[in-house]
Design a protein around this motif. Structure first.
Motif, PDB file in Angstrom:
ATOM      1  N   ALA A   1       0.107  -3.138  10.037  1.00  0.00           N
ATOM      2  CA  ALA A   1      -0.991  -5.037  10.066  1.00  0.00           C
ATOM      3  C   ALA A   1       0.351  -4.807   8.234  1.00  0.00           C
ATOM      4  O   ALA A   1      -0.735  -5.690   7.373  1.00  0.00           O
ATOM      5  CB  ALA A   1      -2.464  -4.537   9.818  1.00  0.00           C
ATOM      6  N   LEU A   2       0.248  -3.791   7.983  1.00  0.00           N
ATOM      7  CA  LEU A   2       0.970  -4.136   6.297  1.00  0.00           C
ATOM      8  C   LEU A   2       2.530  -4.417   6.024  1.00  0.00           C
ATOM      9  O   LEU A   2       3.298  -4.891   4.674  1.00  0.00           O
ATOM     10  CB  LEU A   2       1.549  -2.267   5.722  1.00  0.00           C
ATOM     11  CG  LEU A   2      -0.559  -1.677   5.528  1.00  0.00           C
ATOM     12  CD1 LEU A   2       0.387  -0.102   5.252  1.00  0.00           C
ATOM     13  CD2 LEU A   2      -0.868  -2.238   4.866  1.00  0.00           C
TER      14      LEU A   2
ATOM     15  N   GLU B   1       0.200   1.035  14.783  1.00  0.00           N
ATOM     16  CA  GLU B   1      -0.589  -0.533  14.387  1.00  0.00           C
ATOM     17  C   GLU B   1      -1.105  -0.130  12.864  1.00  0.00           C
ATOM     18  O   GLU B   1      -1.160  -1.951  12.506  1.00  0.00           O
ATOM     19  CB  GLU B   1      -1.815  -0.372  15.299  1.00  0.00           C
ATOM     20  CG  GLU B   1      -2.499  -1.732  15.432  1.00  0.00           C
ATOM     21  CD  GLU B   1      -3.916  -1.494  16.916  1.00  0.00           C
ATOM     22  OE1 GLU B   1      -4.720  -2.586  16.420  1.00  0.00           O
ATOM     23  OE2 GLU B   1      -3.743  -0.946  16.851  1.00  0.00           O
ATOM     24  N   ARG B   2      -2.039   0.156  12.170  1.00  0.00           N
ATOM     25  CA  ARG B   2      -2.330   0.147  10.426  1.00  0.00           C
ATOM     26  C   ARG B   2      -0.991  -0.094  10.295  1.00  0.00           C
ATOM     27  O   ARG B   2      -0.824  -1.231   8.808  1.00  0.00           O
ATOM     28  CB  ARG B   2      -2.645   1.449  10.789  1.00  0.00           C
ATOM     29  CG  ARG B   2      -4.233   1.489  10.862  1.00  0.00           C
ATOM     30  CD  ARG B   2      -4.851   2.515  10.358  1.00  0.00           C
ATOM     31  NE  ARG B   2      -4.414   3.788  10.387  1.00  0.00           N
ATOM     32  CZ  ARG B   2      -4.578   4.877  11.886  1.00  0.00           C
ATOM     33  NH1 ARG B   2      -6.133   4.177  12.850  1.00  0.00           N
ATOM     34  NH2 ARG B   2      -4.212   5.850  12.293  1.00  0.00           N
ATOM     35  N   LEU B   3       0.248   0.819  10.306  1.00  0.00           N
ATOM     36  CA  LEU B   3       1.260   0.612   9.335  1.00  0.00           C
ATOM     37  C   LEU B   3       1.631  -0.846   8.980  1.00  0.00           C
ATOM     38  O   LEU B   3       2.284  -1.605   8.561  1.00  0.00           O
ATOM     39  CB  LEU B   3       2.395   1.406   9.620  1.00  0.00           C
ATOM     40  CG  LEU B   3       1.838   2.828   8.802  1.00  0.00           C
ATOM     41  CD1 LEU B   3       3.355   3.639   9.636  1.00  0.00           C
ATOM     42  CD2 LEU B   3       2.308   3.138   7.404  1.00  0.00           C
TER      43      LEU B   3
ATOM     44  N   ASP C   1       1.375  -0.990  -0.169  1.00  0.00           N
ATOM     45  CA  ASP C   1       0.039   0.157   0.533  1.00  0.00           C
ATOM     46  C   ASP C   1       0.861   1.398  -0.383  1.00  0.00           C
ATOM     47  O   ASP C   1       1.209   2.203   0.933  1.00  0.00           O
ATOM     48  CB  ASP C   1      -0.985   0.199   1.135  1.00  0.00           C
ATOM     49  CG  ASP C   1      -2.213   1.496   1.204  1.00  0.00           C
ATOM     50  OD1 ASP C   1      -1.764   2.455   0.164  1.00  0.00           O
ATOM     51  OD2 ASP C   1      -2.613   0.572   1.979  1.00  0.00           O
TER      52      ASP C   1
ATOM     53  N   THR D   1      -0.749   4.387   1.219  1.00  0.00           N
ATOM     54  CA  THR D   1      -0.575   4.171   2.987  1.00  0.00           C
ATOM     55  C   THR D   1       1.075   4.884   3.007  1.00  0.00           C
ATOM     56  O   THR D   1       1.027   5.545   4.717  1.00  0.00           O
ATOM     57  CB  THR D   1      -1.208   3.858   2.681  1.00  0.00           C
ATOM     58  OG1 THR D   1      -2.797   3.420   3.414  1.00  0.00           O
ATOM     59  CG2 THR D   1      -1.297   3.260   5.202  1.00  0.00           C
TER      60      THR D   1
ATOM     61  N   GLY E   1      -2.071   4.609  17.183  1.00  0.00           N
ATOM     62  CA  GLY E   1      -3.315   3.811  15.918  1.00  0.00           C
ATOM     63  C   GLY E   1      -2.282   3.712  14.600  1.00  0.00           C
ATOM     64  O   GLY E   1      -2.923   2.549  13.957  1.00  0.00           O
ATOM     65  N   THR E   2      -2.090   4.448  13.775  1.00  0.00           N
ATOM     66  CA  THR E   2      -0.782   4.715  12.878  1.00  0.00           C
ATOM     67  C   THR E   2      -0.339   3.746  12.597  1.00  0.00           C
ATOM     68  O   THR E   2      -0.117   2.893  11.802  1.00  0.00           O
ATOM     69  CB  THR E   2      -0.216   6.123  12.540  1.00  0.00           C
ATOM     70  OG1 THR E   2      -1.215   7.256  12.339  1.00  0.00           O
ATOM     71  CG2 THR E   2       0.072   6.045  11.079  1.00  0.00           C
TER      72      THR E   2
END
Length: 201
Positions: A79-80, A75-77, A46, A49, A72-73
């Motif tokens: 996951a990538l 955590e989302r990163l 991604d 992102t 939170g960012t």
């Protein structure tokens, strides 16, 4: 720990937090072109992102203020970051792993300023360069393969980039807007060349 990492750790430890943040951002910038190339090859990842998160890291480097919801960012990163156990894992997925992980570590430098996180940013760049060098070496070159990879153009380019970025990140003669412009441009150009060298160009 490799010799170049020991030297870099000493340098980063001696620098203030803002310099470590700039250096971490530059490391992430250097891996973004290779990440983008690997994403295109695999139809995975991604880039948009990651690029947005990296923009936020550069913005935070200006005044030391973390962006909203940085945990939170992160955590989302995270996951990538691809898992090496995935059945579709290949060399390009390793580049995706390095490219996503370096942005995670750069965000962590913004959050906590830890020297170790800045060093791990550099490690992601070196790992990607080392993998590229190993892939470009003759398959029969097993004896002395590490030394050959370490002396390869792609690894030397990565290591030279650390020196250049850290020196510019610590420059006190420049205003922040000018320093940021130069540092990001330098890292981006270095990243484009890193991606070319990794592809044997």
């Amino acid at each position: 720990m490799l010799d170049h990492e020991k030297a870099l750790l000493a340098e980063l430890s001696a620098r203030p937090r803002e310099v470590r943040t700039r250096f971490a951002a530059a490391c992430a910038e250097r891996l973004l072109p290779l990440y983008e190339s690997a994403s295109e090859s695999t139809d995975a990842g991604d880039p948009a992102t990651l690029a947005a998160a990296l923009d936020a890291v550069w913005a935070a480097a200006a005044d030391g203020t973390p962006p909203p919801d940085l945990p939170g960012t992160i955590e989302r990163l995270t996951a990538l970051v691809p898992d090496a156990e995935d059945e579709d894992w290949d060399d390009d997925h390793a580049y995706l792993q390095n490219g996503a992980a370096v942005v995670v570590y750069a965000c962590r430098v913004v959050l906590d300023g830890e020297v170790q996180d800045a060093l791990w940013c550099a490690r992601q760049v070196h790992e990607a360069a080392d993998q590229a060098a190993q892939l470009l070496l003759d398959e029969d070159n097993t004896e002395g393969a590490y030394e050959a990879a370490d002396a390869s153009p792609v690894v030397r380019h990565a290591l030279d980039g650390f020196d250049a970025d850290l020196a510019l990140a610590a420059d006190t003669a420049l205003s922040w807007p000018e320093l940021a412009r130069r540092l990001r441009a330098q890292a981006r150009a270095g990243g484009v060349r890193l991606a070319e060298l990794a592809r044997g160009e």
